[in-house]
Design a protein around this motif. Structure first.
Motif, PDB file in Angstrom:
ATOM      1  N   SER A  62       8.213 -11.258   1.110  1.00 50.82           N
ATOM      2  CA  SER A  62       7.303 -10.392   1.873  1.00 50.82           C
ATOM      3  C   SER A  62       7.337  -8.964   1.369  1.00 50.82           C
ATOM      4  O   SER A  62       6.808  -8.066   2.010  1.00 50.82           O
ATOM      5  CB  SER A  62       7.684 -10.426   3.356  1.00 50.82           C
ATOM      6  OG  SER A  62       9.006  -9.985   3.547  1.00 50.82           O
ATOM      7  N   GLY A  63       7.941  -8.736   0.214  1.00 53.64           N
ATOM      8  CA  GLY A  63       7.985  -7.410  -0.373  1.00 53.64           C
ATOM      9  C   GLY A  63       9.255  -6.661  -0.008  1.00 53.64           C
ATOM     10  O   GLY A  63       9.453  -6.305   1.153  1.00 53.64           O
ATOM     11  N   VAL A  64      10.128  -6.452  -0.966  1.00 55.86           N
ATOM     12  CA  VAL A  64      11.372  -5.741  -0.711  1.00 55.86           C
ATOM     13  C   VAL A  64      11.055  -4.317  -0.253  1.00 55.86           C
ATOM     14  O   VAL A  64      10.307  -3.594  -0.901  1.00 55.86           O
ATOM     15  CB  VAL A  64      12.253  -5.710  -1.977  1.00 55.86           C
ATOM     16  CG1 VAL A  64      13.509  -4.897  -1.726  1.00 55.86           C
ATOM     17  CG2 VAL A  64      12.625  -7.124  -2.404  1.00 55.86           C
ATOM     18  N   GLY A  65      11.628  -3.939   0.878  1.00 63.31           N
ATOM     19  CA  GLY A  65      11.388  -2.597   1.406  1.00 63.31           C
ATOM     20  C   GLY A  65      10.126  -2.474   2.234  1.00 63.31           C
ATOM     21  O   GLY A  65       9.827  -1.400   2.754  1.00 63.31           O
ATOM     22  N   VAL A  66       9.386  -3.574   2.378  1.00 64.56           N
ATOM     23  CA  VAL A  66       8.144  -3.560   3.152  1.00 64.56           C
ATOM     24  C   VAL A  66       8.381  -4.257   4.486  1.00 64.56           C
ATOM     25  O   VAL A  66       8.964  -5.343   4.529  1.00 64.56           O
ATOM     26  CB  VAL A  66       7.005  -4.274   2.391  1.00 64.56           C
ATOM     27  CG1 VAL A  66       5.736  -4.314   3.224  1.00 64.56           C
ATOM     28  CG2 VAL A  66       6.753  -3.587   1.068  1.00 64.56           C
ATOM     29  N   SER A  67       7.945  -3.641   5.562  1.00 69.42           N
ATOM     30  CA  SER A  67       8.079  -4.242   6.887  1.00 69.42           C
ATOM     31  C   SER A  67       6.932  -3.749   7.762  1.00 69.42           C
ATOM     32  O   SER A  67       6.346  -2.699   7.485  1.00 69.42           O
ATOM     33  CB  SER A  67       9.420  -3.864   7.516  1.00 69.42           C
ATOM     34  OG  SER A  67       9.526  -2.458   7.662  1.00 69.42           O
ATOM     35  N   PRO A  68       6.602  -4.492   8.825  1.00 70.17           N
ATOM     36  CA  PRO A  68       5.476  -4.087   9.678  1.00 70.17           C
ATOM     37  C   PRO A  68       5.826  -2.860  10.527  1.00 70.17           C
ATOM     38  O   PRO A  68       6.404  -2.986  11.602  1.00 70.17           O
ATOM     39  CB  PRO A  68       5.238  -5.329  10.546  1.00 70.17           C
ATOM     40  CG  PRO A  68       6.546  -6.050  10.547  1.00 70.17           C
ATOM     41  CD  PRO A  68       7.189  -5.773   9.237  1.00 70.17           C
ATOM     42  N   THR A  69       5.492  -1.692  10.032  1.00 70.32           N
ATOM     43  CA  THR A  69       5.826  -0.461  10.742  1.00 70.32           C
ATOM     44  C   THR A  69       4.821   0.636  10.416  1.00 70.32           C
ATOM     45  O   THR A  69       4.192   0.620   9.348  1.00 70.32           O
ATOM     46  CB  THR A  69       7.244   0.013  10.362  1.00 70.32           C
ATOM     47  OG1 THR A  69       7.531   1.235  11.037  1.00 70.32           O
ATOM     48  CG2 THR A  69       7.358   0.246   8.863  1.00 70.32           C
ATOM     49  N   LEU A  70       4.693   1.589  11.330  1.00 66.71           N
ATOM     50  CA  LEU A  70       3.882   2.783  11.102  1.00 66.71           C
ATOM     51  C   LEU A  70       4.774   4.011  10.975  1.00 66.71           C
ATOM     52  O   LEU A  70       4.306   5.146  11.052  1.00 66.71           O
ATOM     53  CB  LEU A  70       2.895   2.999  12.256  1.00 66.71           C
ATOM     54  CG  LEU A  70       1.861   1.893  12.496  1.00 66.71           C
ATOM     55  CD1 LEU A  70       0.924   2.301  13.626  1.00 66.71           C
ATOM     56  CD2 LEU A  70       1.069   1.589  11.235  1.00 66.71           C
ATOM     57  N   VAL A  73       1.021   1.305   2.515  1.00 65.69           N
ATOM     58  CA  VAL A  73      -0.196   0.501   2.735  1.00 65.69           C
ATOM     59  C   VAL A  73       0.185  -0.925   3.116  1.00 65.69           C
ATOM     60  O   VAL A  73      -0.387  -1.507   4.053  1.00 65.69           O
ATOM     61  CB  VAL A  73      -1.086   0.508   1.478  1.00 65.69           C
ATOM     62  CG1 VAL A  73      -2.176  -0.565   1.587  1.00 65.69           C
ATOM     63  CG2 VAL A  73      -1.727   1.876   1.278  1.00 65.69           C
ATOM     64  N   GLN A  74       1.173  -1.500   2.400  1.00 59.60           N
ATOM     65  CA  GLN A  74       1.579  -2.874   2.689  1.00 59.60           C
ATOM     66  C   GLN A  74       2.266  -2.966   4.055  1.00 59.60           C
ATOM     67  O   GLN A  74       2.117  -3.966   4.765  1.00 59.60           O
ATOM     68  CB  GLN A  74       2.497  -3.407   1.582  1.00 59.60           C
ATOM     69  CG  GLN A  74       1.888  -3.377   0.196  1.00 59.60           C
ATOM     70  CD  GLN A  74       0.472  -3.919   0.167  1.00 59.60           C
ATOM     71  OE1 GLN A  74       0.193  -4.994   0.694  1.00 59.60           O
ATOM     72  NE2 GLN A  74      -0.447  -3.178  -0.453  1.00 59.60           N
ATOM     73  N   CYS A  75       3.022  -1.928   4.424  1.00 62.89           N
ATOM     74  CA  CYS A  75       3.631  -1.901   5.762  1.00 62.89           C
ATOM     75  C   CYS A  75       2.560  -1.938   6.848  1.00 62.89           C
ATOM     76  O   CYS A  75       2.687  -2.677   7.836  1.00 62.89           O
ATOM     77  CB  CYS A  75       4.485  -0.642   5.927  1.00 62.89           C
ATOM     78  SG  CYS A  75       6.048  -0.643   5.021  1.00 62.89           S
ATOM     79  N   VAL A  76       1.509  -1.146   6.673  1.00 67.56           N
ATOM     80  CA  VAL A  76       0.427  -1.110   7.657  1.00 67.56           C
ATOM     81  C   VAL A  76      -0.289  -2.454   7.709  1.00 67.56           C
ATOM     82  O   VAL A  76      -0.619  -2.960   8.791  1.00 67.56           O
ATOM     83  CB  VAL A  76      -0.575   0.020   7.349  1.00 67.56           C
ATOM     84  CG1 VAL A  76      -1.774  -0.048   8.305  1.00 67.56           C
ATOM     85  CG2 VAL A  76       0.094   1.382   7.460  1.00 67.56           C
ATOM     86  N   ARG A  77      -0.545  -3.057   6.547  1.00 68.95           N
ATOM     87  CA  ARG A  77      -1.230  -4.347   6.515  1.00 68.95           C
ATOM     88  C   ARG A  77      -0.421  -5.418   7.260  1.00 68.95           C
ATOM     89  O   ARG A  77      -0.982  -6.227   8.003  1.00 68.95           O
ATOM     90  CB  ARG A  77      -1.480  -4.777   5.066  1.00 68.95           C
ATOM     91  CG  ARG A  77      -2.474  -3.896   4.324  1.00 68.95           C
ATOM     92  CD  ARG A  77      -2.667  -4.339   2.881  1.00 68.95           C
ATOM     93  NE  ARG A  77      -3.346  -5.624   2.817  1.00 68.95           N
ATOM     94  CZ  ARG A  77      -2.863  -6.703   2.195  1.00 68.95           C
ATOM     95  NH1 ARG A  77      -1.700  -6.649   1.582  1.00 68.95           N
ATOM     96  NH2 ARG A  77      -3.540  -7.823   2.195  1.00 68.95           N
ATOM     97  N   GLN A  78       0.904  -5.407   7.066  1.00 67.78           N
ATOM     98  CA  GLN A  78       1.740  -6.369   7.787  1.00 67.78           C
ATOM     99  C   GLN A  78       1.744  -6.067   9.285  1.00 67.78           C
ATOM    100  O   GLN A  78       1.708  -6.978  10.111  1.00 67.78           O
ATOM    101  CB  GLN A  78       3.170  -6.346   7.226  1.00 67.78           C
ATOM    102  CG  GLN A  78       3.274  -6.929   5.825  1.00 67.78           C
ATOM    103  CD  GLN A  78       4.704  -7.065   5.348  1.00 67.78           C
ATOM    104  OE1 GLN A  78       5.656  -6.698   6.030  1.00 67.78           O
ATOM    105  NE2 GLN A  78       4.873  -7.583   4.141  1.00 67.78           N
TER     106      GLN A  78
END
Length: 314
Positions: free
Chosen positions: A61-69, A242-247
């Motif tokens: 799911s992408g290292v360092g990427v998580s669903p957050t704003l 951008v990827q965090c926002v998309r998740q």
């Protein structure tokens, strides 16, 4: 009391544990050590497998990427298209404050609280030779209508639970209502990042063969190469956001907000959703070709290589 007088011989305690002979004791100690070592190794293997599984999930799911704003882009969105979330939080605080006030007010009510006041009014009327007003009926009416039939703390909890569920639903509705505006911001941000990343990547690779060789950049010395070296990490961070926002958006759409903690997302099937969102950025690419693309930086490098290879960014 001495050990001699007690009939206990302690002379063999060091060499004869548990009443066994030296040879038997040595064998038991050895076996115990072996069991402990096996347990230690089994624990180490289990911990290693757990960490490996976590790493695999994170890479997927992408290292360092998580669903957050919780980043610069998220702040821009919270102050723009998603500002309704702040309004919801403000409304919730006001409602909570009112509930707290009324809970305390109800806790201070008790049966018979108006008895003195009603008796005084009756006495005053009698002294003034006027009709004596209701005493017991009025007191009973007050007790019936004003005294809570449910304990105020329990009732407060019920209202608070319903209010939080409403807050969670309001947050999801706010995001869905602003969806197209958020998508527009993401589209503009993504286009800007990708265009600039190809130019920056090409400059660095042409000059040094890679994107993170500080020594080679300094040795090269050209201003455009130095600028590219400075810009590249900022592009990586922007792409991560951008990827965090998309998740985050995908979890809002699929799961919504937690009715117990309305500022948090429901995490049901979160890993699967995050994995699908991460892979969705590689349009038309599957399997081994993107298996190694597990960080925002790797994603930008992959895109730049593909763009340069196809000549789409001449």
């Amino acid at each position: 009391m001495s050990t001699h007088n007690s009939g206990i011989d302690s002379s063999t305690w060091e060499t004869n544990p548990g009443g066994f002979g030296p040879g038997e004791a040595s064998e038991i100690v050895g076996n115990t050590n072996a069991v402990s070592e096996r347990d230690r190794q089994a624990h180490a293997r289990a911990e290693s497998e757990r960490r490996a599984a976590e790493d695999d999930r994170e890479r997927a799911s992408g290292v360092g990427v998580s669903p957050t704003l919780d980043h610069e882009l998220g702040q821009r969105l919270n102050e723009g298209p998603l500002k309704g979330i702040k309004r919801n939080a403000a409304a919730a605080r006001k409602v909570e404050h009112r509930l707290d006030e009324e809970r305390e007010e109800l806790l201070n009510l008790a049966a018979g609280q108006r008895d003195g006041e009603l008796l005084a009014a009756a006495w005053e009327a009698a002294e003034a030779k006027k009709a004596v007003p209701s005493i017991m009926v009025a007191a009973q009416e007050f007790d019936r209508t004003a005294i809570p039939t449910t304990h105020p703390i329990a009732r407060h909890g019920q209202f608070e639970e319903r209010m939080r569920a409403h807050h969670a639903n309001a947050n999801r509705e706010t995001v869905l209502a602003a969806w197209s505006d958020v998508e527009q911001v993401l589209g503009e941000e993504s286009t800007s990042i990708l265009d600039e990343s190809v130019r920056t990547y090409r400059t660095l690779v042409d000059a040094t063969g890679e994107v993170d060789n500080a020594a080679a950049v300094i040795a090269d010395g050209r201003p455009d190469v130095l600028d590219a070296f400075t810009i590249w990490p900022t592009l990586v961070e922007r792409w991560r956001e951008v990827q965090c926002v998309r998740q985050w958006l995908a979890l809002v759409e699929n799961n919504g907000f937690d009715p117990t903690y309305p500022e948090r997302l429901i995490r049901t099937d979160a890993q699967m959703i995050e994995r699908e969102v991460w892979r969705s950025q590689f349009v038309g690419q599957v399997g081994v070709e993107i298996a190694h693309v597990d960080t925002p930086e790797a994603a930008l490098q992959w895109f730049a290589d593909k763009t340069i290879e196809t000549g789409a960014h001449a």
